[in-house]
Design an enzyme around this catalytic site. Structure first.
Site, PDB file in Angstrom:
ATOM      1  N   ASN A 143       5.391   1.733   3.813  1.00 47.93           N
ATOM      2  CA  ASN A 143       4.631   0.482   3.704  1.00 47.93           C
ATOM      3  C   ASN A 143       5.497  -0.749   3.936  1.00 47.93           C
ATOM      4  OD1 ASN A 143       6.032   0.895   1.328  1.00 47.93           O
ATOM      5  ND2 ASN A 143       4.509  -0.118   0.047  1.00 47.93           N
TER       6      ASN A 143
ATOM      7  N   HIS B  99       3.881  10.121  -8.452  1.00 48.64           N
ATOM      8  CA  HIS B  99       3.822   9.437  -9.757  1.00 48.64           C
ATOM      9  C   HIS B  99       2.594   9.775 -10.607  1.00 48.64           C
ATOM     10  CE1 HIS B  99       2.836   5.640  -7.106  1.00 48.64           C
ATOM     11  NE2 HIS B  99       1.794   6.424  -7.164  1.00 48.64           N
TER      12      HIS B  99
ATOM     13  N   ASP C 213      10.342   5.502  -8.130  1.00 48.81           N
ATOM     14  CA  ASP C 213       9.185   4.676  -7.774  1.00 48.81           C
ATOM     15  C   ASP C 213       9.602   3.207  -7.662  1.00 48.81           C
ATOM     16  OD1 ASP C 213       6.626   4.490  -6.939  1.00 48.81           O
ATOM     17  OD2 ASP C 213       5.695   4.642  -8.914  1.00 48.81           O
TER      18      ASP C 213
ATOM     19  N   ARG D 155      11.948  -2.926   1.299  1.00 48.18           N
ATOM     20  CA  ARG D 155      11.143  -4.043   1.790  1.00 48.18           C
ATOM     21  C   ARG D 155      11.603  -4.473   3.179  1.00 48.18           C
ATOM     22  NH1 ARG D 155       7.034  -2.950  -1.393  1.00 48.18           N
ATOM     23  NH2 ARG D 155       7.285  -3.610  -3.565  1.00 48.18           N
TER      24      ARG D 155
ATOM     25  N   HIS E 110      -0.937   9.211  -3.076  1.00 42.47           N
ATOM     26  CA  HIS E 110      -1.046   8.310  -4.233  1.00 42.47           C
ATOM     27  C   HIS E 110      -2.442   8.571  -4.791  1.00 42.47           C
ATOM     28  CE1 HIS E 110      -1.047   4.520  -6.544  1.00 42.47           C
ATOM     29  NE2 HIS E 110      -2.227   4.280  -6.022  1.00 42.47           N
TER      30      HIS E 110
ATOM     31  N   PHE F  57       1.987  -5.520  -8.450  1.00 44.36           N
ATOM     32  CA  PHE F  57       2.292  -4.255  -9.110  1.00 44.36           C
ATOM     33  C   PHE F  57       3.727  -3.831  -8.779  1.00 44.36           C
ATOM     34  CE2 PHE F  57      -2.358  -3.924  -8.770  1.00 44.36           C
ATOM     35  CZ  PHE F  57      -2.694  -3.418 -10.011  1.00 44.36           C
ATOM     36  N   GLY F  58       4.334  -3.050  -9.672  1.00 45.64           N
ATOM     37  CA  GLY F  58       5.582  -2.385  -9.322  1.00 45.64           C
ATOM     38  C   GLY F  58       6.766  -2.800 -10.158  1.00 45.64           C
TER      39      GLY F  58
END
Lengths: 290, 435
Positions: B104, B242, B315, B74, B189, B333-334
């Site tokens: 990202n 994934h 992931d 992050r 993805h 999500f995540g």
């Protein structure tokens, strides 16, 4: 054809270069797409030979009036023209016209299909410098996908016995390019190795914003011609470019101006001679030989 | 953690696991400085060199350091969820010596300067090595190609739009073509965005009962089917990230059988959990792609066993409390995964699905090879990146003890077997379980 062009080169360099072999003949430059150098080159070629040359630049607004390509052809046909020189953004336009008019038609570039007089002038330039075409290795580099110049050169050079290579990122190569009788490379150092001629192609700016190529700087870094990449070619390798050049995009500016290596200006000179030979041959009456 | 160059370290009484050479035997390993000097069952038969520091492994497994090829950092941009430092600490606690991070971040990793920033910051921490993916398209917008050639020269390992699917077929086609110009890999993805737009979990009975909107497993199949055709016409190298559905596994199986240059990974939740984990609206089980049905879970495990799926990646997707303490539909999500990657993967071994060496292969040499990393092997001359673990030690996953800044683990409270004892990077011990 190249021999005849050769004789016109000498003639063009002499003081007495105005001829009258095409006196009374009418040549129309019918350009549906903007072009400065090709149109001027044809115009000059016609005038040197004594023909009456008319330039018609059909802007998009005229097309908007509704006249189709075939309507235009029929109109011109009724005027008894001898040679139509046609440039069009669509592939096959010159062929369509030639089927509809009685005059000779010279393709001055149609879409991404062909630009035959460019290939002829390139061949003349190479032959005058190297003495022959057969056996030479020619690397055509850059935007092959959109290039009519590349396609015409591939055909002509293959016929003349040269070894043709294409060097480009995969996004700028047409499908099944290797079927055209060429060797395909994606790396300049491999593609230029030991070649005699490096032929650079123009890359349109609108292709450089991420659709085909991420950016100008990335393109120049990997596919722009500079002294470093050229160093793997033969020491006497010549650099060619059909113009107009994008300096700093496909070719280093200093290299483009290097009189030892670059024959780019010579190509322009050869253009006039080749187009004179084309007009000359196409206006002879049947049975008259070169 | 020492910063000076290490000397010679002898790891004795180890069970050596090196998938690349097929080695699974009792033996020893010697590191000298930052590299492996010698390894093998017969090493130190004449005694350990006098100047070497000795680490008695007491029969524990010594394998190449784990390589986690799908981690969301992050930093820069969302340092409150994870930083390069906290992710590095979580990684080494999980036995991970190298992680590949998604682009990202904010700013997006789509230029040379950001690639270099991430690499430089991570080096300074001296923890797990960080290799960035760079964006396949500028600003991850899925429209214009990123400068893949120059980004690769700057150190980007492969190209992906991260958690976003490259949805425009012509854009992906050009990305694959352009990447193939330089022999580069595109990571996708695989999830049709229009079908995932409002979905929050797997589509099916469970979603119906919970009253949550579903994402059909076909969202993965549609993209994978399409993408296999694009791989076929471009010849570009493609990696499906994934993989979570049975149909997805089948599509990849067929593509591989036809010889397409395709690889795939999955993450522990997709072979260890199913949609039932969503249970009482547990937002820690809200993942992207969503946890699928039990049949899908089995198919993914089978895909790992057959080699259709090449790699297990964590992931790792850290989310802070505020992003998860929300009604299920609104939660982010995540899930975090760095510290649970090894024990949950070892379930495959404990359940008898894969030999231990094969589990480790999917965590080390397989990701290294498909990413072109010179890592993941126990051999003289290689960097001394090592993971020492006890495959049998039982413990219970407790996110409060995670080094990661975020605690959003879908495995919260799960009893597992397999504990990392020591992690070594470039010859230096950077994690010690007893420390």
């Amino acid at each position: 054809m190249l021999d005849l062009s050769d004789s016109y080169v000498e003639k063009n360099r002499s003081a007495d270069r105005k001829m009258n072999s095409l006196r009374g003949k009418t040549v129309i430059n019918l350009f549906f797409e903007n072009s400065t150098r090709t149109r001027t080159s044809f115009e000059l070629a016609g005038k040197r030979l004594g023909a009456d040359v008319i330039n018609m630049t059909v802007s998009s607004s005229s097309v908007a009036k509704g006249e189709t390509l075939i309507d235009t052809a029929m109109t011109l046909n009724a005027m008894h023209v001898d040679v139509l020189v046609v440039r069009h953004a669509d592939s096959g336009a010159a062929q369509l016209l030639s089927e509809k008019v009685n005059s000779a038609v010279i393709n001055a570039g149609d879409g991404a299909h062909e630009h035959p007089t460019q290939a002829l002038l390139d061949a003349l330039t190479i032959r005058r410098r190297k003495g022959h075409l057969g056996g030479l290795t020619v690397a055509i580099c850059g935007d092959v996908l959109h290039s009519r110049v590349a396609r015409s050169n591939i055909h002509l050079l293959n016929v003349m016995g040269a070894n043709v290579r294409l060097v480009a990122p995969r996004t700028l190569l047409p499908a099944q390019a290797e079927r055209l009788g060429v060797e395909v490379f994606h790396n300049m150092r491999q593609g230029l190795k030991d070649c005699d001629i490096v032929m650079m192609l123009r890359v349109q700016n609108e292709r450089m914003t991420g659709n085909f190529i991420p950016s100008i700087r990335e393109y120049f870094h990997f596919f722009g011609l500079d002294y470093e990449k050229l160093s793997v070619a033969k020491p006497d390798a010549l650099i060619m470019h059909p113009g107009p050049m994008n300096r700093g995009v496909e070719i280093d500016s200093d290299l483009a101006d290097d009189v030892e290596r670059s024959v780019i200006r010579e190509q322009v000179e050869m253009g006039v001679a080749v187009r004179m030979a084309c007009l000359d041959l196409l206006t002879r009456s049947p049975g008259e030989n070169a | 953690m020492s910063v000076h160059a290490p000397g010679r370290v002898a790891y004795v009484n180890a069970r050596l696991l090196d998938p690349a050479s097929g080695l699974d035997a009792k033996g020893a390993l010697l590191t000298e400085g930052e590299a492996i000097a010698a390894v093998g069952p017969g090493l130190f038969a004449d005694g350990v060199p006098a100047d070497a520091e000795v680490v008695d492994c007491r029969g524990a497994c010594l394998s190449p350091g784990l390589i986690d090829m799908r981690v969301q950092l992050r930093e820069p941009g969302e340092d409150h969820k994870e930083t390069l430092l906290s992710a590095g600490q979580a990684a080494v606690a999980g036995g991970v010596t190298a992680m590949v991070c998604l682009p990202n971040t904010n700013p997006v990793i789509d230029d040379v300067a950001t690639v270099e920033f991430v690499a430089r910051r991570a080096r300074k921490n001296g923890l797990a090595k960080v290799y960035p993916y760079a964006a396949a398209t500028k600003r991850l917008e899925g429209k214009e190609l990123a400068e893949m050639g120059m980004l690769a020269e700057a150190g980007a390992l492969a190209f992906t739009d991260g958690v976003k699917c490259i949805r425009n077929a012509q854009v992906l086609r050009r990305a694959l073509s352009y990447a193939a110009t330089f022999g580069l890999l595109i990571v996708q993805h695989a999830e049709e965005p229009s079908m995932a737009e409002n979905g929050v979990m797997n589509e099916g009975e469970m979603a119906t009962r919970l009253g949550l909107s579903g994402i059909s497993p076909a969202a993965e199949a549609i993209i994978l089917e399409r993408d296999m055709r694009l791989v076929e016409i471009t010849g570009g190298r493609y990696h499906a990230a994934h993989v979570a559905t049975a149909e997805g596994v089948e599509i990849l199986r067929r593509a591989k059988a036809r010889g397409l240059p395709v690889t795939a990974d999955t993450a522990p939740p997709y072979f260890a959990l199913n949609e039932l984990a969503v249970g009482d609206y547990r937002t820690f089980a809200k993942l992207s792609p969503p946890l699928r049905s039990e049949d899908d879970r089995r198919a993914v495990a089978q895909g790992l066993r057959d080699g259709v799926i090449d790699v297990i990646a964590s992931d790792h997707a850290p989310q802070d409390q505020d992003s998860k303490r929300l009604p299920f539909a609104q939660a982010a999500f995540g899930g975090v995964g760095l510290e649970t990657l090894l024990p949950v993967s070892l379930e495959l071994y404990h359940n008898g699905l894969l030999p231990l060496l094969e589990v480790i292969r999917r965590l080390t040499v397989n990701p290294a090879r498909l990413l072109g990393l010179a890592a993941g092997e126990l051999k003289a001359g290689a960097a001394a990146d090592l993971t020492l673990f006890d495959p049998d030690r039982a413990w219970k996953i407790n996110p409060d003890r995670f080094r990661s800044k975020s605690k959003n683990s879908p495995f919260d409270g799960l009893p597992v077997q397999g504990r990392v004892l020591r992690t070594v990077i470039d010859g230096r011990t950077v994690f010690h379980a007893d420390a």
